[in-house]
Motif scaffolding. Structure first.
Motif, mmCIF file in Angstrom:
data_model
loop_
_atom_site.group_PDB
_atom_site.id
_atom_site.type_symbol
_atom_site.label_atom_id
_atom_site.label_comp_id
_atom_site.label_asym_id
_atom_site.label_seq_id
_atom_site.Cartn_x
_atom_site.Cartn_y
_atom_site.Cartn_z
ATOM 1 N N MET A 1 -5.730 -5.326 -9.806
ATOM 2 C CA MET A 1 -4.843 -6.389 -10.211
ATOM 3 C C MET A 1 -5.112 -6.737 -11.681
ATOM 4 N N THR A 2 -4.091 -7.255 -12.299
ATOM 5 C CA THR A 2 -4.235 -7.693 -13.675
ATOM 6 C C THR A 2 -4.248 -9.216 -13.696
ATOM 7 N N GLU A 3 -4.360 -9.779 -14.866
ATOM 8 C CA GLU A 3 -4.338 -11.243 -14.983
ATOM 9 C C GLU A 3 -2.949 -11.805 -14.719
ATOM 10 N N THR A 4 -1.932 -10.942 -14.701
ATOM 11 C CA THR A 4 -0.564 -11.423 -14.506
ATOM 12 C C THR A 4 0.004 -11.073 -13.134
ATOM 13 N N THR A 5 -0.818 -10.486 -12.259
ATOM 14 C CA THR A 5 -0.373 -10.174 -10.904
ATOM 15 C C THR A 5 -1.421 -10.609 -9.891
ATOM 16 N N SER A 6 -0.980 -10.673 -8.644
ATOM 17 C CA SER A 6 -1.870 -11.061 -7.557
ATOM 18 C C SER A 6 -1.449 -10.325 -6.295
ATOM 19 N N ARG A 7 -2.397 -10.062 -5.409
ATOM 20 C CA ARG A 7 -2.071 -9.504 -4.090
ATOM 21 C C ARG A 7 -1.735 -10.667 -3.170
ATOM 22 N N LEU A 8 -0.628 -10.530 -2.430
ATOM 23 C CA LEU A 8 -0.174 -11.591 -1.534
ATOM 24 C C LEU A 8 0.037 -11.016 -0.140
ATOM 25 N N PHE A 9 -0.619 -11.623 0.866
ATOM 26 C CA PHE A 9 -0.432 -11.259 2.264
ATOM 27 C C PHE A 9 0.612 -12.204 2.844
ATOM 28 N N VAL A 10 1.709 -11.632 3.370
ATOM 29 C CA VAL A 10 2.768 -12.437 3.989
ATOM 30 C C VAL A 10 2.839 -12.117 5.471
ATOM 31 N N TYR A 11 3.204 -13.109 6.290
ATOM 32 C CA TYR A 11 3.125 -12.937 7.736
ATOM 33 C C TYR A 11 4.276 -13.566 8.511
ATOM 34 N N GLY A 12 5.149 -14.290 7.907
ATOM 35 C CA GLY A 12 6.214 -14.997 8.631
ATOM 36 C C GLY A 12 7.579 -14.713 8.045
ATOM 37 N N THR A 13 8.219 -15.741 7.543
ATOM 38 C CA THR A 13 9.583 -15.606 7.030
ATOM 39 C C THR A 13 9.656 -14.833 5.716
ATOM 40 N N LEU A 14 8.521 -14.503 5.116
ATOM 41 C CA LEU A 14 8.520 -13.674 3.908
ATOM 42 C C LEU A 14 8.465 -12.179 4.221
ATOM 43 N N LEU A 15 8.277 -11.823 5.477
ATOM 44 C CA LEU A 15 8.238 -10.414 5.864
ATOM 45 C C LEU A 15 9.567 -9.725 5.582
ATOM 46 N N GLU A 25 11.586 -10.387 -4.217
ATOM 47 C CA GLU A 25 12.358 -9.395 -4.963
ATOM 48 C C GLU A 25 11.628 -9.016 -6.252
ATOM 49 N N GLY A 26 11.511 -7.722 -6.487
ATOM 50 C CA GLY A 26 10.824 -7.222 -7.676
ATOM 51 C C GLY A 26 9.332 -7.043 -7.482
ATOM 52 N N SER A 27 8.802 -7.472 -6.344
ATOM 53 C CA SER A 27 7.377 -7.292 -6.065
ATOM 54 C C SER A 27 7.140 -5.896 -5.507
ATOM 55 N N HIS A 28 5.918 -5.416 -5.682
ATOM 56 C CA HIS A 28 5.567 -4.066 -5.247
ATOM 57 C C HIS A 28 4.909 -4.125 -3.864
ATOM 58 N N PRO A 29 5.556 -3.537 -2.826
ATOM 59 C CA PRO A 29 4.941 -3.543 -1.495
ATOM 60 C C PRO A 29 3.772 -2.566 -1.416
ATOM 61 N N LEU A 30 2.682 -3.015 -0.811
ATOM 62 C CA LEU A 30 1.521 -2.152 -0.596
ATOM 63 C C LEU A 30 1.438 -1.687 0.852
ATOM 64 N N GLY A 31 2.276 -2.237 1.723
ATOM 65 C CA GLY A 31 2.321 -1.777 3.107
ATOM 66 C C GLY A 31 1.912 -2.825 4.122
ATOM 67 N N ASP A 32 1.938 -2.383 5.372
ATOM 68 C CA ASP A 32 1.564 -3.244 6.487
ATOM 69 C C ASP A 32 0.063 -3.506 6.453
ATOM 70 N N SER A 33 -0.309 -4.643 6.996
ATOM 71 C CA SER A 33 -1.713 -5.011 7.015
ATOM 72 C C SER A 33 -1.954 -6.016 8.124
ATOM 73 N N LYS A 34 -3.211 -6.332 8.356
ATOM 74 C CA LYS A 34 -3.636 -7.381 9.289
ATOM 75 C C LYS A 34 -4.788 -8.128 8.647
ATOM 76 N N THR A 35 -4.957 -9.375 9.055
ATOM 77 C CA THR A 35 -6.132 -10.123 8.628
ATOM 78 C C THR A 35 -7.298 -9.755 9.534
#
Length: 141
Positions: A1-15, A25-35
């Motif tokens: 990650m850079t100082e201008t990006t962050s990894r975000l885990f989404v699990y509900g209405t953002l899926l 929109e415009g974000s880069h998907p890294l794939g399915d995951s679990k906590t």
């Protein structure tokens, strides 16, 4: 990650396929995951809520988001009034930001023991104890 990006885990209405996914929109998907299995997934009606302190692994997706997108989602999620953003540990040992609620905020709401928002309408397990009324109704069929 850079100082201008962050990894975000989404699990509900953002899926992907859910109503608020357009916020990513415009974000880069890294794939399915679990906590890691340390949360509860709660149906609070309009949203899902991830609550720390449970024993469920929450199903979701990870995205690389820019800081403007993250700020826009914070406003939509009413951070810090309704949700708070915090780092969570994923099943693979990595970390990502996600949106959490406290146990007090979800008291009395339905827990989704399977941890998957997309399965929120699936029938739950049958009750192992059958009531006398249910036994009588089955005999009539």
């Amino acid at each position: 990650m850079t100082e201008t990006t962050s990894r975000l885990f989404v699990y509900g209405t953002l899926l992907q396929g859910e109503r608020d996914h357009s916020l990513l929109e415009g974000s880069h998907p890294l794939g399915d995951s679990k906590t890691e299995p340390a949360f509860e997934l709660v149906d609070i009606g309009a949203y899902a809520a991830m609550v720390p302190g449970g024993q469920t692994a929450i199903v979701g997706e990870v995205y690389v988001v820019d800081l403007k997108t993250l700020a826009d989602i914070d406003v939509h999620r009413q951070v810090p009034i309704l949700f708070r953003r915090a780092l969570v540990r994923l099943a693979d040992g990595s970390q990502a930001a996600s949106y959490l609620m406290s146990p007090e905020q979800v008291r009395g709401r339905r827990r989704l023991g399977h941890g998957d928002w997309r399965k929120r309408f699936a029938p739950g397990p049958r009750c192992p104890v059958e009531s006398p009324f249910a036994r009588k109704a089955r005999k009539r069929q």
